[in-house]
Motif scaffolding. Structure first.
Motif, short mmCIF file in Angstrom:
data_model
loop_
_atom_site.label_atom_id
_atom_site.label_comp_id
_atom_site.label_asym_id
_atom_site.label_seq_id
_atom_site.Cartn_x
_atom_site.Cartn_y
_atom_site.Cartn_z
N ALA A 103 0.84 -1.20 0.00
CA ALA A 103 0.00 0.00 0.00
C ALA A 103 0.88 1.25 0.00
CB ALA A 103 -0.91 0.00 1.22
N PRO A 104 0.39 2.34 -0.60
CA PRO A 104 1.16 3.60 -0.58
C PRO A 104 1.52 4.04 0.83
CG PRO A 104 -0.64 3.75 -2.16
CD PRO A 104 -0.83 2.46 -1.42
N ASP A 105 0.59 3.89 1.81
CA ASP A 105 0.91 4.28 3.19
C ASP A 105 2.06 3.47 3.76
OD1 ASP A 105 -1.07 6.17 3.15
OD2 ASP A 105 -2.54 4.98 4.27
N TYR A 106 2.10 2.19 3.41
CA TYR A 106 3.20 1.34 3.88
C TYR A 106 4.53 1.83 3.32
CZ TYR A 106 6.23 -2.74 4.37
OH TYR A 106 7.28 -3.57 4.65
N PHE A 107 4.54 2.15 2.02
CA PHE A 107 5.79 2.62 1.41
C PHE A 107 6.19 3.99 1.94
CE2 PHE A 107 4.39 -0.24 -2.21
CZ PHE A 107 5.30 -1.24 -1.89
N ASN A 108 5.22 4.82 2.30
CA ASN A 108 5.54 6.12 2.90
C ASN A 108 6.25 5.95 4.24
OD1 ASN A 108 4.43 7.56 0.76
ND2 ASN A 108 2.43 7.78 1.73
N ARG A 109 5.89 4.88 4.95
CA ARG A 109 6.49 4.64 6.26
C ARG A 109 7.88 4.01 6.15
NH1 ARG A 109 1.62 2.00 7.41
NH2 ARG A 109 2.79 0.05 7.77
N VAL A 110 8.03 3.04 5.27
CA VAL A 110 9.27 2.25 5.29
C VAL A 110 10.06 2.32 3.99
CG1 VAL A 110 8.31 0.63 6.98
CG2 VAL A 110 8.10 0.13 4.54
N GLY A 111 9.51 2.96 2.97
CA GLY A 111 10.20 3.05 1.69
C GLY A 111 9.98 1.83 0.83
N LYS A 112 10.37 1.95 -0.45
CA LYS A 112 10.20 0.85 -1.39
C LYS A 112 11.50 0.06 -1.54
CE LYS A 112 6.60 2.86 -4.34
NZ LYS A 112 6.24 3.25 -5.74
N PRO A 113 11.41 -1.25 -1.57
CA PRO A 113 12.62 -2.05 -1.85
C PRO A 113 13.07 -1.85 -3.29
CG PRO A 113 10.67 -3.47 -1.83
CD PRO A 113 10.21 -2.10 -1.39
N GLN A 114 14.35 -1.70 -3.48
CA GLN A 114 14.90 -1.52 -4.82
C GLN A 114 15.64 -2.75 -5.32
OE1 GLN A 114 14.19 1.31 -6.49
NE2 GLN A 114 13.05 1.97 -4.65
#
Length: 304
Positions: A168-179
């Protein structure tokens, strides 16, 4: 042809475990089935069944006789199907088994359309995530997903499915996206029915073991957990395509995505001459291919 009399009734009773169920399968009365089996026993001078008020079971001689008679009945069924296939239009009962969610959302609507095109076909659709025995269950066709086990069944590829790692976008806002796949060690990975997630890295397969905070055998439950921001889930396209299009989920690590795997039609070898099986396999293949063409293109689903 007197030697054939009672064979079909005997096999039906042995496979169904009761005279009542056999009569229902053969569309005969219980009395007719009972008389036919008794006459067969008289001619063979052997007792084929132990009978009681509660159950019917095979004798030792019955077990031996059944092994040979099943091949006779299957051969007769195949001969009748071959003759029936001289008729151009599919007809008769079609028994299909498919996985529950994929069956509900993808296969059942296509089969309903098939019934509209072929009004002389009747359908029994059994949705289960168990891998049913097609021979014992008298199924004409099974829909299977992913990699197939070796078997004597005929397999035809109907299409393919793509797996996405989503959050979810909120999850990525908290912890960032894996690259990179290594980054997954820093994320909550929601576990489903597979033991490991499969990714591709430099041409080789990479296995990633999801965590244990949430482990569920329901794709819908994992989809909801990901949408609520509990972590990342790896799910096939038919679970996540709508959520990705609406933006409630975003996909990551698309450059490392595992190879697409298959959507398959499996059927016993003696069904390959059946007009109804040929027609429904062709229908499912063409419709799944058309659906794939009309679906959102991969760029609209990928959010790196």
């Amino acid at each position: 042809m007197r030697e054939w009399q009672g064979i079909s009734e005997f096999v039906a009773v042995a496979e169904q475990g009761s005279f009542t169920a056999a009569a229902r399968q053969l569309d005969l009365s219980v009395a007719q089935v009972s008389r036919a089996v008794s006459e067969l026993e008289r001619r063979r001078a052997v007792k084929l069944f132990y009978r009681s008020t509660r159950k019917v079971s095979l004798t030792e001689e019955g077990h031996l006789y059944l092994q040979h008679c099943q091949h006779l009945v299957q051969g007769l069924d195949e001969a009748n199907r071959a003759m029936g296939n001289l008729q151009a239009r599919p007809q008769g009962l079609l028994r299909i088994t498919a996985p529950v969610y994929f069956g509900e959302t993808r296969i059942a609507p296509l089969l309903n359309r098939f019934l509209l095109d072929y009004p002389e076909v009747e359908l029994e659709l059994h949705l289960t995530n168990r891998k049913e025995d097609l021979i014992h269950g008298r199924y004409d066709l099974a829909i299977r997903l992913g990699n197939l086990e070796d078997s004597s069944l005929i397999a035809q590829r109907l299409g393919q499915r793509t797996h996405y790692i989503v959050g979810a976008p909120d999850y990525f806002n908290r912890v960032g996206k894996p690259q990179h796949p290594e980054d997954l060690k820093q994320h909550q990975l929601l576990a489903g029915t597979v033991e490991n997630w499969r990714l591709q890295l430099a041409g080789r397969r990479v296995l990633v073991k999801p965590g244990r905070r949430l482990h569920c055998n329901s794709g819908l439950a994992l989809l909801n957990a990901a949408e609520q921001g509990l972590g990342l889930a790896q799910l096939p396209d038919y679970y996540v395509s709508e959520a990705l299009a609406q933006g409630s989920l975003q996909s990551v690590l698309n450059d490392y995505r595992q190879d697409n795997d298959g959507i398959w039609a499996l059927y016993p070898q003696n069904r390959h001459l059946s007009a109804k099986v040929r027609a429904v396999v062709q229908h499912l293949r063409s419709q799944l291919h058309e659906r794939s063409k009309n679906a959102l293109d991969s760029n609209s689903l990928d959010s790196k």
